[in-house]
Scaffold this motif. Structure first.
Motif, PDB file in Angstrom:
ATOM      1  N   SER A 344       0.819  -1.214   0.000  1.00 56.83           N
ATOM      2  CA  SER A 344       0.000   0.000   0.000  1.00 56.83           C
ATOM      3  C   SER A 344       0.854   1.266   0.000  1.00 56.83           C
ATOM      4  CB  SER A 344      -0.958  -0.006   1.194  1.00 56.83           C
ATOM      5  OG  SER A 344      -0.260  -0.050   2.416  1.00 56.83           O
ATOM      6  N   ASP A 345       2.002   1.220   0.654  1.00 51.18           N
ATOM      7  CA  ASP A 345       2.909   2.370   0.662  1.00 51.18           C
ATOM      8  C   ASP A 345       3.363   2.687  -0.771  1.00 51.18           C
ATOM      9  OD1 ASP A 345       4.871   4.098   2.493  1.00 51.18           O
ATOM     10  OD2 ASP A 345       6.072   3.237   0.882  1.00 51.18           O
ATOM     11  N   ARG A 346       3.765   1.673  -1.487  1.00 46.85           N
ATOM     12  CA  ARG A 346       4.164   1.828  -2.894  1.00 46.85           C
ATOM     13  C   ARG A 346       2.987   2.313  -3.733  1.00 46.85           C
ATOM     14  NH1 ARG A 346       6.290  -3.351  -6.453  1.00 46.85           N
ATOM     15  NH2 ARG A 346       6.215  -2.407  -8.531  1.00 46.85           N
ATOM     16  N   TYR A 347       1.817   1.766  -3.495  1.00 41.22           N
ATOM     17  CA  TYR A 347       0.623   2.151  -4.240  1.00 41.22           C
ATOM     18  C   TYR A 347       0.288   3.625  -4.044  1.00 41.22           C
ATOM     19  CZ  TYR A 347      -0.718  -2.707  -5.337  1.00 41.22           C
ATOM     20  OH  TYR A 347      -0.785  -3.981  -5.831  1.00 41.22           O
ATOM     21  N   VAL A 348       0.313   4.069  -2.788  1.00 44.69           N
ATOM     22  CA  VAL A 348      -0.048   5.459  -2.519  1.00 44.69           C
ATOM     23  C   VAL A 348       0.981   6.407  -3.134  1.00 44.69           C
ATOM     24  CG1 VAL A 348      -0.348   7.180  -0.698  1.00 44.69           C
ATOM     25  CG2 VAL A 348      -1.415   4.941  -0.468  1.00 44.69           C
ATOM     26  N   LYS A 349       2.241   6.017  -3.140  1.00 44.84           N
ATOM     27  CA  LYS A 349       3.268   6.860  -3.778  1.00 44.84           C
ATOM     28  C   LYS A 349       3.046   6.949  -5.282  1.00 44.84           C
ATOM     29  CE  LYS A 349       6.729   6.267  -0.175  1.00 44.84           C
ATOM     30  NZ  LYS A 349       7.955   5.554   0.263  1.00 44.84           N
ATOM     31  N   ILE A 350       2.610   5.843  -5.894  1.00 45.08           N
ATOM     32  CA  ILE A 350       2.268   5.867  -7.323  1.00 45.08           C
ATOM     33  C   ILE A 350       1.146   6.867  -7.570  1.00 45.08           C
ATOM     34  CG2 ILE A 350       1.170   4.530  -9.179  1.00 45.08           C
ATOM     35  CD1 ILE A 350       2.718   2.077  -8.112  1.00 45.08           C
ATOM     36  N   MET A 351       0.110   6.811  -6.707  1.00 45.61           N
ATOM     37  CA  MET A 351      -1.031   7.711  -6.893  1.00 45.61           C
ATOM     38  C   MET A 351      -0.675   9.151  -6.574  1.00 45.61           C
ATOM     39  SD  MET A 351      -4.264   5.319  -5.697  1.00 45.61           S
ATOM     40  CE  MET A 351      -3.558   4.653  -4.178  1.00 45.61           C
ATOM     41  N   GLU A 352       0.175   9.343  -5.577  1.00 44.59           N
ATOM     42  CA  GLU A 352       0.611  10.714  -5.258  1.00 44.59           C
ATOM     43  C   GLU A 352       1.350  11.322  -6.439  1.00 44.59           C
ATOM     44  OE1 GLU A 352       3.014  13.293  -1.876  1.00 44.59           O
ATOM     45  OE2 GLU A 352       3.166  11.102  -1.863  1.00 44.59           O
ATOM     46  N   LYS A 353       2.231  10.541  -7.057  1.00 42.49           N
ATOM     47  CA  LYS A 353       2.970  11.026  -8.224  1.00 42.49           C
ATOM     48  C   LYS A 353       2.017  11.374  -9.357  1.00 42.49           C
ATOM     49  CE  LYS A 353       6.641   9.731 -11.446  1.00 42.49           C
ATOM     50  NZ  LYS A 353       7.607   8.656 -11.843  1.00 42.49           N
ATOM     51  N   GLN A 354       1.032  10.509  -9.589  1.00 41.79           N
ATOM     52  CA  GLN A 354       0.068  10.760 -10.655  1.00 41.79           C
ATOM     53  C   GLN A 354      -0.735  12.028 -10.392  1.00 41.79           C
ATOM     54  OE1 GLN A 354      -0.131   8.721 -13.402  1.00 41.79           O
ATOM     55  NE2 GLN A 354      -1.506  10.286 -14.263  1.00 41.79           N
ATOM     56  N   LEU A 355      -1.137  12.242  -9.150  1.00 42.44           N
ATOM     57  CA  LEU A 355      -1.933  13.417  -8.808  1.00 42.44           C
ATOM     58  C   LEU A 355      -1.101  14.689  -8.816  1.00 42.44           C
ATOM     59  CD1 LEU A 355      -4.131  11.846  -5.998  1.00 42.44           C
ATOM     60  CD2 LEU A 355      -4.933  12.698  -8.207  1.00 42.44           C
ATOM     61  N   ARG A 356       0.172  14.574  -8.485  1.00 36.78           N
ATOM     62  CA  ARG A 356       1.038  15.750  -8.483  1.00 36.78           C
ATOM     63  C   ARG A 356       1.240  16.302  -9.890  1.00 36.78           C
ATOM     64  NH1 ARG A 356       1.047  17.180  -3.340  1.00 36.78           N
ATOM     65  NH2 ARG A 356       1.968  15.733  -1.861  1.00 36.78           N
ATOM     66  N   VAL A 357       1.273  15.412 -10.901  1.00 39.31           N
ATOM     67  CA  VAL A 357       1.523  15.861 -12.266  1.00 39.31           C
ATOM     68  C   VAL A 357       0.232  16.244 -12.985  1.00 39.31           C
ATOM     69  CG1 VAL A 357       3.600  14.450 -12.452  1.00 39.31           C
ATOM     70  CG2 VAL A 357       1.425  13.524 -13.242  1.00 39.31           C
ATOM     71  N   ALA A 358      -0.929  15.850 -12.400  1.00 37.50           N
ATOM     72  CA  ALA A 358      -2.199  16.205 -13.027  1.00 37.50           C
ATOM     73  C   ALA A 358      -2.423  17.708 -12.913  1.00 37.50           C
ATOM     74  CB  ALA A 358      -3.344  15.449 -12.369  1.00 37.50           C
ATOM     75  N   THR A 361      -5.048  18.950 -10.196  1.00 34.83           N
ATOM     76  CA  THR A 361      -4.962  18.326  -8.885  1.00 34.83           C
ATOM     77  C   THR A 361      -5.514  19.241  -7.796  1.00 34.83           C
ATOM     78  OG1 THR A 361      -3.021  17.056  -9.504  1.00 34.83           O
ATOM     79  CG2 THR A 361      -3.389  17.371  -7.165  1.00 34.83           C
ATOM     80  N   SER A 362      -6.340  18.670  -6.939  1.00 33.21           N
ATOM     81  CA  SER A 362      -6.860  19.436  -5.806  1.00 33.21           C
ATOM     82  C   SER A 362      -5.772  19.606  -4.761  1.00 33.21           C
ATOM     83  CB  SER A 362      -8.055  18.713  -5.183  1.00 33.21           C
ATOM     84  OG  SER A 362      -8.368  19.289  -3.946  1.00 33.21           O
ATOM     85  N   PRO A 363      -5.584  20.819  -4.245  1.00 30.18           N
ATOM     86  CA  PRO A 363      -4.566  21.023  -3.207  1.00 30.18           C
ATOM     87  C   PRO A 363      -4.962  20.408  -1.863  1.00 30.18           C
ATOM     88  CG  PRO A 363      -5.851  23.019  -3.521  1.00 30.18           C
ATOM     89  CD  PRO A 363      -6.290  22.058  -4.587  1.00 30.18           C
ATOM     90  N   GLN A 364      -6.197  19.881  -1.766  1.00 31.27           N
ATOM     91  CA  GLN A 364      -6.668  19.350  -0.498  1.00 31.27           C
ATOM     92  C   GLN A 364      -6.362  17.857  -0.310  1.00 31.27           C
ATOM     93  OE1 GLN A 364     -10.785  20.749  -0.994  1.00 31.27           O
ATOM     94  NE2 GLN A 364     -10.461  22.069   0.773  1.00 31.27           N
ATOM     95  N   HIS A 365      -5.756  17.213  -1.308  1.00 29.45           N
ATOM     96  CA  HIS A 365      -5.394  15.806  -1.126  1.00 29.45           C
ATOM     97  C   HIS A 365      -4.392  15.678   0.019  1.00 29.45           C
ATOM     98  CE1 HIS A 365      -7.631  14.585  -4.564  1.00 29.45           C
ATOM     99  NE2 HIS A 365      -6.775  15.032  -5.476  1.00 29.45           N
ATOM    100  N   ARG A 366      -4.512  14.599   0.802  1.00 27.28           N
ATOM    101  CA  ARG A 366      -3.582  14.343   1.898  1.00 27.28           C
ATOM    102  C   ARG A 366      -2.965  12.967   1.713  1.00 27.28           C
ATOM    103  NH1 ARG A 366      -4.212  16.457   6.816  1.00 27.28           N
ATOM    104  NH2 ARG A 366      -2.131  15.569   7.099  1.00 27.28           N
ATOM    105  N   PHE A 367      -1.676  12.849   2.019  1.00 28.06           N
ATOM    106  CA  PHE A 367      -0.959  11.582   1.902  1.00 28.06           C
ATOM    107  C   PHE A 367      -0.264  11.311   3.236  1.00 28.06           C
ATOM    108  CE2 PHE A 367      -1.239  13.645  -2.199  1.00 28.06           C
ATOM    109  CZ  PHE A 367      -1.707  12.624  -3.024  1.00 28.06           C
ATOM    110  N   LEU A 368      -0.713  10.296   3.937  1.00 23.07           N
ATOM    111  CA  LEU A 368      -0.161   9.962   5.250  1.00 23.07           C
ATOM    112  C   LEU A 368       0.595   8.642   5.154  1.00 23.07           C
ATOM    113  CD1 LEU A 368      -3.209  10.801   7.568  1.00 23.07           C
ATOM    114  CD2 LEU A 368      -1.379  12.325   6.781  1.00 23.07           C
ATOM    115  N   TYR A 369       1.880   8.679   5.497  1.00 23.44           N
ATOM    116  CA  TYR A 369       2.732   7.496   5.458  1.00 23.44           C
ATOM    117  C   TYR A 369       3.267   7.201   6.855  1.00 23.44           C
ATOM    118  CZ  TYR A 369       2.875   8.431   0.402  1.00 23.44           C
ATOM    119  OH  TYR A 369       2.545   8.660  -0.908  1.00 23.44           O
ATOM    120  N   TYR A 370       3.252   5.922   7.224  1.00 23.71           N
ATOM    121  CA  TYR A 370       3.753   5.497   8.528  1.00 23.71           C
ATOM    122  C   TYR A 370       4.752   4.362   8.297  1.00 23.71           C
ATOM    123  CZ  TYR A 370       0.099   8.469  10.269  1.00 23.71           C
ATOM    124  OH  TYR A 370      -0.683   9.571  10.521  1.00 23.71           O
TER     125      TYR A 370
END
Length: 438
Positions: A344-358, A361-370
């Motif tokens: 899931s950590d790898r998955y969320v990073k994939i999606m974060e990268k995709q959303l960052r380049v869109a 992209t909404s500035p309200q997205h949050r990405f929490l990693y533990y």
């Protein structure tokens, strides 16, 4: 001073902090606390911690480290999240989906002799919230909503690969001022047995019904976990109905369906009678040999290597990627760096990268990693005051590991619960005065 175990409050919501103190302790002897609780399947979970009193004969769990026990840090909640199923070699999964209270018995012992026993009752909801079984057309679920006057933001809570409903989570969220629907979509009464060809139109129908509910204000958010996290992202990429979305331990791809709780080469989701493309699993002989060896030796099994093999060919899985850039609502993503069920950590990073380049992209997205947490690290599957889950007895002598540690998973559960509540409040019309006073 008489030896006394002081716990406040004795009756509380599951997310409330409980203060535990022992007074009148002998300063030359260790005192021990033993906690016991039962899950929905009547499995017993236990924890213990030994302490030495300060010069005043006081033990305060919020500031004193145990001398010995199932947790190490100063933490009043430690007795709760560190509880284990002692009848299992590797511990077991604490199963809790019902909205009824959890009773935890705590014994105070000195040199093995019991001096006092106290029962703590933890609630997911009580006065001020109504519970209703929902059944119309093919839709099945349980609705919880505040009894106070007014209309409230609504939330749909979706389970993962175990199916059924997370009623306890929906109930707790209702106490915060939300109309909350624990929606069943497979492995429950009146819904399909398996996660196979589940129609997204089912969720659309439930969403439109909830938007029009007399206690709801027309806003609907989604919370999903694991396969439910995959689902809420797919729903958000398909429909524009949602106010906000929270995806815990999600996939970045559409995954295969499941038969009898096991992944199978069948579609999980469909829309307009067309199946979504999904990842095809790739199995290496070395991977399967390792899994078989762990099963024979009764050691915990991780499925990460299967995902590593299946995701190597990026071109082959490209068609199965969830188009998160099409989601119009703000999304909170939550992932653990030691997730052993899937990456899931790898998955969320994939999606974060995709959303960052869109570009939109909404500035309200949050990405929490533990980093040190595993698969079960947040609501609606993890609560800091319930046993943290790392292992599960899967039957046939097989034990699965979901990653992390009890301490890391509990810490993540505590922090993410606050983040989830803040995210919902910021992105919905919930007003502080509309929440139910505790």
């Amino acid at each position: 001073m008489t030896l006394s175990l002081q716990i406040t409050p004795l009756d509380s919501y599951i997310d409330e902090e409980v203060m535990i103190k022992i007074t009148g302790c002998p300063t030359d002897k260790e005192v021990m606390l033993v906690a016991k609780a039962y899950d929905d399947t009547n499995k017993e979970f236990c924890s213990f911690a030994s302490f030495r009193a300060d010069q005043n004969g006081v033990v305060d769990l919020s500031i004193q480290h145990p001398v010995e026990g199932t947790y190490e840090e100063a933490d009043s909640a430690g007795l709760f999240w560190s509880m284990k199923h002692l009848q299992s070699k590797w511990d077991d999964y604490f199963e809790k989906v019902k909205a009824d209270e959890v009773k935890i018995n705590i014994d105070l012992l000195v040199e093995g002799e019991k001096h006092e026993s106290v029962t703590v009752t933890r609630h997911f909801y009580k006065e001020g919230v109504t519970r209703e079984a929902i059944q119309f057309d093919e839709v099945r679920g349980t609705l919880f909503y505040p009894e106070s006057e007014g209309r409230f933001p609504a939330v749909i809570v979706l389970s993962g690969s175990d199916g059924g409903m997370q009623e306890h989570a929906a109930a707790l969220l209702a106490t915060k001022g939300y109309v909350t629907l624990a929606l069943s979509y497979f492995a429950g009464e009146g819904v399909p047995k398996d996660l196979e060809n589940i129609r997204l139109e089912y969720f659309e129908k439930a969403t439109m019904w909830l938007k029009e509910h007399p206690k709801a204000n027309g806003e609907v958010s989604l919370i999903g976990y694991s396969r439910g996290g995959e689902l809420v992202l797919l729903l958000g990429a398909t429909y524009d109905y949602y106010t906000s979305i929270i995806a815990g331990a999600p996939s970045a791809y559409v995954t295969a369906g499941m038969k009898n709780g096991i992944f199978a080469p069948i579609p999980a989701w469909s829309l307009n009678e067309e199946n979504f493309p999904y990842i095809k699993f790739k199995y290496k002989f070395s991977t399967m040999s390792h899994l078989f060896k762990n099963w024979i030796t009764r050691n915990p099994i991780s499925y990460l290597s299967i995902w590593d093999n299946s995701l190597k060919n990026e071109e082959a899985v490209k068609e199965a990627r969830i188009q998160v850039e099409n989601i119009k609502a703000p999304v909170m993503f939550i992932a653990g760096g030691d997730d052993q069920l899937w990456p899931s950590d790898r998955y969320v990073k994939i999606m974060e990268k995709q959303l960052r380049v869109a570009s939109d992209t909404s500035p309200q997205h949050r990405f929490l990693y533990y980093k040190n947490a595993g698969h079960f690290l947040s609501f609606p599957y993890s609560f800091v005051n319930l046993p943290a889950n790392v292992f599960m007895n899967a039957g046939g002598g097989m034990t699965m590991t979901f990653g992390g540690t009890k301490a890391a998973n509990a810490a993540a559960a505590k922090e993410t619960w606050g983040e989830i509540l803040e995210f919902l409040q910021v992105n919905t019309a919930l007003k502080k005065e509309e929440t139910i006073a505790k």
